[in-house]
Design an enzyme around this catalytic site. Structure first.
Site, PDB file in Angstrom:
ATOM      1  N   LYS A  90       6.962 -40.342 -29.743  1.00  0.00           N
ATOM      2  CA  LYS A  90       7.910 -41.390 -30.140  1.00  0.00           C
ATOM      3  C   LYS A  90       7.963 -41.481 -31.661  1.00  0.00           C
ATOM      4  CE  LYS A  90       9.215 -44.491 -27.677  1.00  0.00           C
ATOM      5  NZ  LYS A  90      10.482 -44.752 -26.975  1.00  0.00           N
ATOM      6  N   ASN A 106       0.411 -36.473 -39.301  1.00  0.00           N
ATOM      7  CA  ASN A 106       0.863 -35.778 -38.096  1.00  0.00           C
ATOM      8  C   ASN A 106       0.540 -34.306 -38.242  1.00  0.00           C
ATOM      9  OD1 ASN A 106       2.197 -35.467 -35.575  1.00  0.00           O
ATOM     10  ND2 ASN A 106       4.000 -34.665 -36.644  1.00  0.00           N
ATOM     11  N   HIS A 108       2.059 -30.521 -36.964  1.00  0.00           N
ATOM     12  CA  HIS A 108       3.244 -29.884 -36.385  1.00  0.00           C
ATOM     13  C   HIS A 108       2.954 -28.389 -36.257  1.00  0.00           C
ATOM     14  CE1 HIS A 108       7.509 -29.586 -35.415  1.00  0.00           C
ATOM     15  NE2 HIS A 108       7.483 -28.449 -36.084  1.00  0.00           N
ATOM     16  N   SER A 140       1.062 -27.229 -39.685  1.00  0.00           N
ATOM     17  CA  SER A 140       1.115 -28.057 -40.894  1.00  0.00           C
ATOM     18  C   SER A 140       0.616 -29.464 -40.579  1.00  0.00           C
ATOM     19  CB  SER A 140       2.566 -28.187 -41.403  1.00  0.00           C
ATOM     20  OG  SER A 140       3.180 -26.927 -41.551  1.00  0.00           O
ATOM     21  N   ASP A 149       9.277 -34.959 -39.472  1.00  0.00           N
ATOM     22  CA  ASP A 149       8.635 -33.786 -40.091  1.00  0.00           C
ATOM     23  C   ASP A 149       8.996 -33.566 -41.556  1.00  0.00           C
ATOM     24  OD1 ASP A 149       7.577 -33.246 -37.549  1.00  0.00           O
ATOM     25  OD2 ASP A 149       9.334 -32.069 -36.998  1.00  0.00           O
TER      26      ASP A 149
HETATM   27  C1  GRF Z   1       0.381 -29.980 -30.795  1.00  0.00           C
HETATM   28  O1  GRF Z   1       0.940 -28.705 -30.693  1.00  0.00           O
HETATM   29  C2  GRF Z   1       0.870 -30.656 -32.061  1.00  0.00           C
HETATM   30  O2  GRF Z   1       1.164 -29.759 -33.077  1.00  0.00           O
HETATM   31  C3  GRF Z   1       2.135 -31.330 -31.613  1.00  0.00           C
HETATM   32  O3  GRF Z   1       1.877 -31.746 -30.294  1.00  0.00           O
HETATM   33  C4  GRF Z   1       0.858 -30.917 -29.707  1.00  0.00           C
HETATM   34  C5  GRF Z   1      -0.205 -31.833 -29.216  1.00  0.00           C
HETATM   35  O4  GRF Z   1      -1.185 -31.184 -28.444  1.00  0.00           O
HETATM   36  N1  GRF Z   1       2.502 -32.385 -32.503  1.00  0.00           N
HETATM   37  P1  GRF Z   1      -2.456 -32.006 -27.977  1.00  0.00           P
HETATM   38  O5  GRF Z   1      -1.964 -33.222 -27.208  1.00  0.00           O
HETATM   39  O6  GRF Z   1      -3.222 -32.374 -29.204  1.00  0.00           O
HETATM   40  O7  GRF Z   1      -3.230 -31.085 -27.080  1.00  0.00           O
END
Ligand code: GRF
Length: 196
Positions: A90, A106, A108, A140, A149
């Site tokens: 979200k 975060n 990504h 990242s 992002d």
């Molecule tokens: C990861 O690939 C992260 O980069 C993205 O969501 C995924 C989360 O995986 N934002 P997890 O729930 O930490 O296993």
């Protein structure tokens, strides 16, 4: 430093960070977990770890502002210093972004700004990387602002794309590196080696 996690699904990044806090690789306290998915692995992991866990979603709080207030209040009650988004699906409201300016992280699964932005998440990222014939991709860690992002990138790691890669094999290799990158980046922030 007290960490507050927001996670929607499996929570493997969150788990890696919790493990690093337990082993003091990160000198911080995993203090609260919030999920918008009552069935998430993240909530189960929180319970196993004895971390206060909350299900807050548009089901529990139908009005957007009410949900944002509930999240903020929960973070405040647990004296959170740094918010860690770990697969949180979200968008955060402006109230949270403003209150925690430069204190929301975060991760990504690409080398931002490449393969970021609205609609670029999960397998879609890795599919786009393979379709474009990229030779390398990565992950990242970035600050979160009001857009998708676009916040300042704090750290990146690179992952080679193999010719035999499928979305699944590539996603798995990137995820393994995400765990290391997220832990190292948070450890550096806590130590003061990265300034937010
Ligand atoms: C990861 O690939 C992260 O980069 C993205 O969501 C995924 C989360 O995986 N934002 P997890 O729930 O930490 O296993």
């Amino acid at each position: 430093m007290r960490l507050g996690f927001l996670a929607s699904h499996n929570g493997s990044n969150m788990q890696a960070i919790i493990d690093a806090c337990r082993s003091r690789t990160i000198a911080a306290e995993p203090a609260v977990v919030i999920s918008n998915n009552s069935d998430s692995g993240a909530l189960q992991r929180a319970k196993q770890e004895g971390i206060p866990a909350y299900y807050l979603s548009s089901q529990t709080h139908p009005a957007t502002e009410q949900l944002e207030q509930a999240i903020l209040q929960t973070l405040n009650e647990h004296n959170i210093d740094l918010i860690i988004l770990a697969g949180y699906m979200k968008k955060l409201g402006p109230g949270i972004i403003n209150t925690y300016q430069n204190r929301v992280l975060n991760i990504h699964p690409s080398l931002l700004p490449a393969y970021g932005g609205q609609g670029m998440y999960g397998k879609k990222v890795h599919q786009a990387v393979l379709t474009a014939g990229e030779q390398e991709t990565g992950a990242s860690v970035h600050l979160v602002d009001e857009h998708y992002d676009t916040g300042r990138v704090l750290a990146q790691c690179r992952v080679k794309v193999e010719s035999a890669d499928t979305v699944e094999t590539l996603a798995a290799r990137v995820l393994e590196q995400e765990h290391k990158l997220y832990v190292d980046t948070i450890a550096a922030i806590v130590k003061g080696d990265i300034t937010l």
